[in-house]
Design a protein around this motif. Sequence first.
Motif, PDB file in Angstrom:
ATOM      1  N   ASN A  97       5.029  44.404   5.475  1.00 59.72           N
ATOM      2  CA  ASN A  97       5.975  44.198   4.388  1.00 59.72           C
ATOM      3  C   ASN A  97       7.400  44.523   4.831  1.00 59.72           C
ATOM      4  OD1 ASN A  97       6.914  43.673   1.821  1.00 59.72           O
ATOM      5  ND2 ASN A  97       6.460  45.714   1.063  1.00 59.72           N
ATOM      6  N   LYS A  98       7.522  45.574   5.629  1.00 55.51           N
ATOM      7  CA  LYS A  98       8.850  45.939   6.127  1.00 55.51           C
ATOM      8  C   LYS A  98       9.403  44.849   7.026  1.00 55.51           C
ATOM      9  CE  LYS A  98      11.271  49.711   8.447  1.00 55.51           C
ATOM     10  NZ  LYS A  98      11.119  51.035   9.109  1.00 55.51           N
ATOM     11  N   ILE A  99       8.512  44.298   7.889  1.00 56.62           N
ATOM     12  CA  ILE A  99       8.949  43.222   8.779  1.00 56.62           C
ATOM     13  C   ILE A  99       9.352  41.993   7.969  1.00 56.62           C
ATOM     14  CG2 ILE A  99       8.168  41.630  10.567  1.00 56.62           C
ATOM     15  CD1 ILE A  99       6.381  43.924  11.613  1.00 56.62           C
ATOM     16  N   LEU A 100       8.534  41.675   6.931  1.00 55.12           N
ATOM     17  CA  LEU A 100       8.862  40.530   6.081  1.00 55.12           C
ATOM     18  C   LEU A 100      10.184  40.731   5.354  1.00 55.12           C
ATOM     19  CD1 LEU A 100       5.358  39.730   4.560  1.00 55.12           C
ATOM     20  CD2 LEU A 100       6.611  38.382   6.249  1.00 55.12           C
ATOM     21  N   GLU A 101      10.425  41.966   4.898  1.00 55.60           N
ATOM     22  CA  GLU A 101      11.704  42.247   4.239  1.00 55.60           C
ATOM     23  C   GLU A 101      12.870  42.058   5.204  1.00 55.60           C
ATOM     24  OE1 GLU A 101      11.397  46.126   2.635  1.00 55.60           O
ATOM     25  OE2 GLU A 101      10.196  45.524   0.891  1.00 55.60           O
ATOM     26  N   GLU A 102      12.672  42.522   6.456  1.00 56.86           N
ATOM     27  CA  GLU A 102      13.730  42.338   7.454  1.00 56.86           C
ATOM     28  C   GLU A 102      13.968  40.853   7.720  1.00 56.86           C
ATOM     29  OE1 GLU A 102      12.487  44.563  10.805  1.00 56.86           O
ATOM     30  OE2 GLU A 102      12.968  46.532   9.923  1.00 56.86           O
ATOM     31  N   ASN A 103      12.838  40.089   7.853  1.00 57.17           N
ATOM     32  CA  ASN A 103      12.978  38.654   8.080  1.00 57.17           C
ATOM     33  C   ASN A 103      13.651  37.974   6.885  1.00 57.17           C
ATOM     34  OD1 ASN A 103      11.694  38.881  10.572  1.00 57.17           O
ATOM     35  ND2 ASN A 103       9.663  38.483   9.709  1.00 57.17           N
ATOM     36  N   ASN A 104      13.271  38.405   5.692  1.00 57.18           N
ATOM     37  CA  ASN A 104      13.890  37.837   4.492  1.00 57.18           C
ATOM     38  C   ASN A 104      15.382  38.128   4.450  1.00 57.18           C
ATOM     39  OD1 ASN A 104      14.142  36.607   2.031  1.00 57.18           O
ATOM     40  ND2 ASN A 104      13.390  38.357   0.862  1.00 57.18           N
ATOM     41  N   GLU A 105      15.726  39.348   4.839  1.00 58.15           N
ATOM     42  CA  GLU A 105      17.150  39.701   4.863  1.00 58.15           C
ATOM     43  C   GLU A 105      17.901  38.855   5.890  1.00 58.15           C
ATOM     44  OE1 GLU A 105      19.925  43.720   5.286  1.00 58.15           O
ATOM     45  OE2 GLU A 105      17.735  43.836   5.459  1.00 58.15           O
ATOM     46  N   GLU A 106      17.258  38.654   7.066  1.00 58.34           N
ATOM     47  CA  GLU A 106      17.893  37.819   8.085  1.00 58.34           C
ATOM     48  C   GLU A 106      18.065  36.390   7.587  1.00 58.34           C
ATOM     49  OE1 GLU A 106      15.543  38.151  11.572  1.00 58.34           O
ATOM     50  OE2 GLU A 106      16.160  40.216  12.019  1.00 58.34           O
ATOM     51  N   LEU A 107      17.001  35.880   6.914  1.00 60.39           N
ATOM     52  CA  LEU A 107      17.105  34.528   6.371  1.00 60.39           C
ATOM     53  C   LEU A 107      18.192  34.435   5.307  1.00 60.39           C
ATOM     54  CD1 LEU A 107      13.323  33.572   6.066  1.00 60.39           C
ATOM     55  CD2 LEU A 107      14.984  32.627   7.677  1.00 60.39           C
ATOM     56  N   ASN A 138      20.864  36.249   5.168  1.00 59.55           N
ATOM     57  CA  ASN A 138      22.144  36.261   5.878  1.00 59.55           C
ATOM     58  C   ASN A 138      22.438  34.889   6.485  1.00 59.55           C
ATOM     59  OD1 ASN A 138      22.565  38.978   5.278  1.00 59.55           O
ATOM     60  ND2 ASN A 138      21.487  39.669   7.108  1.00 59.55           N
ATOM     61  N   GLU A 139      21.394  34.275   7.065  1.00 59.44           N
ATOM     62  CA  GLU A 139      21.596  32.946   7.647  1.00 59.44           C
ATOM     63  C   GLU A 139      21.953  31.927   6.572  1.00 59.44           C
ATOM     64  OE1 GLU A 139      18.130  31.980   9.854  1.00 59.44           O
ATOM     65  OE2 GLU A 139      18.515  33.445  11.442  1.00 59.44           O
ATOM     66  N   VAL A 140      21.266  32.042   5.393  1.00 63.60           N
ATOM     67  CA  VAL A 140      21.594  31.121   4.294  1.00 63.60           C
ATOM     68  C   VAL A 140      23.030  31.313   3.832  1.00 63.60           C
ATOM     69  CG1 VAL A 140      21.069  30.618   1.880  1.00 63.60           C
ATOM     70  CG2 VAL A 140      19.205  30.867   3.514  1.00 63.60           C
ATOM     71  N   GLU A 141      23.444  32.587   3.730  1.00 65.15           N
ATOM     72  CA  GLU A 141      24.827  32.846   3.335  1.00 65.15           C
ATOM     73  C   GLU A 141      25.804  32.283   4.358  1.00 65.15           C
ATOM     74  OE1 GLU A 141      25.963  34.085   0.579  1.00 65.15           O
ATOM     75  OE2 GLU A 141      23.969  34.407  -0.276  1.00 65.15           O
ATOM     76  N   LYS A 142      25.458  32.468   5.664  1.00 59.47           N
ATOM     77  CA  LYS A 142      26.323  31.907   6.708  1.00 59.47           C
ATOM     78  C   LYS A 142      26.362  30.384   6.611  1.00 59.47           C
ATOM     79  CE  LYS A 142      25.647  35.643  10.053  1.00 59.47           C
ATOM     80  NZ  LYS A 142      25.100  36.015  11.382  1.00 59.47           N
ATOM     81  N   PHE A 143      25.170  29.793   6.360  1.00 59.41           N
ATOM     82  CA  PHE A 143      25.116  28.334   6.245  1.00 59.41           C
ATOM     83  C   PHE A 143      25.933  27.854   5.052  1.00 59.41           C
ATOM     84  CE2 PHE A 143      23.079  24.522   4.552  1.00 59.41           C
ATOM     85  CZ  PHE A 143      23.192  23.670   5.646  1.00 59.41           C
ATOM     86  N   LYS A 144      25.773  28.576   3.912  1.00 58.09           N
ATOM     87  CA  LYS A 144      26.553  28.206   2.737  1.00 58.09           C
ATOM     88  C   LYS A 144      28.036  28.332   3.015  1.00 58.09           C
ATOM     89  CE  LYS A 144      23.181  29.346  -0.853  1.00 58.09           C
ATOM     90  NZ  LYS A 144      22.878  30.226  -2.014  1.00 58.09           N
ATOM     91  N   SER A 145      28.415  29.431   3.692  1.00 57.86           N
ATOM     92  CA  SER A 145      29.830  29.623   3.995  1.00 57.86           C
ATOM     93  C   SER A 145      30.352  28.518   4.917  1.00 57.86           C
ATOM     94  CB  SER A 145      30.023  30.995   4.630  1.00 57.86           C
ATOM     95  OG  SER A 145      31.371  31.196   4.983  1.00 57.86           O
ATOM     96  N   ALA A 146      29.521  28.220   5.960  1.00 55.71           N
ATOM     97  CA  ALA A 146      29.934  27.166   6.894  1.00 55.71           C
ATOM     98  C   ALA A 146      30.000  25.820   6.186  1.00 55.71           C
ATOM     99  CB  ALA A 146      28.960  27.098   8.065  1.00 55.71           C
ATOM    100  N   SER A 147      28.994  25.555   5.297  1.00 54.75           N
ATOM    101  CA  SER A 147      28.996  24.281   4.553  1.00 54.75           C
ATOM    102  C   SER A 147      30.203  24.194   3.636  1.00 54.75           C
ATOM    103  CB  SER A 147      27.698  24.167   3.751  1.00 54.75           C
ATOM    104  OG  SER A 147      27.696  22.998   2.980  1.00 54.75           O
TER     105      SER A 147
END
Length: 225
Positions: free
Chosen positions: A117-127, A129-138
Amino acid sequence: MILLSLLLILMILGMIIYFSSTSNKKMIAKRRLTPLLFLAILLILVGCSDGKANAELSVNLEEEIEKNEQLEEANDELEQVNEKLEEEIDKLNNEVESLTAEMDSIQEEYEELKNENKILEENNEELSNEVEKFKSASSNQQEQTSAKNESNSGDSNNTKSQSKEETQTASSSTDDSSGDCDIKGSVNGIYHVPGSTYYSRTTNVVEWFCSTEEAENAGYRAPKR
């Protein structure tokens, strides 16, 4: 004790008979045998009392033996009960050990799930962040595209106005040149000639062309329909 008393009485009686057989010694025999007779009577009484005591002791002994047997039976029953209790205790200990092993296994699974669950939370947080970066870049890309479209639209308007001014000042030999420069070049790299399907719908004009050859040389292509 009783037998000894009887033997002593028989001896005294024999002596009485022996001494009484002689007249001279008759008085002497009475004197000597009288204490012995009292002693025999005393021994008989003592023997009787001892017999009663022995009888009582025998009865008490039998009672004690019965009590001892009863105690032994009770002890055997208690031992059997104790064995059953020990067996039940062993079973309970085995069940406790089994439950402890299950609890350990469940605890290990819980720890594994917690780590996953901790790993999934970390992956979710990374995703995230990536979505936010993608939204910002878009968003930045859209802003840049909008700014470029506005700039191109302004340039095209300027070009169109300049073209109109040039056509107005041109000689009579080029009277129909204004009609030839109405081909629209869109931001998608497609040119639209007047009267085509998307000509009136195309507002994001980048360049204006006077002929299809000029548009194709500039890198534009005709629409598929």
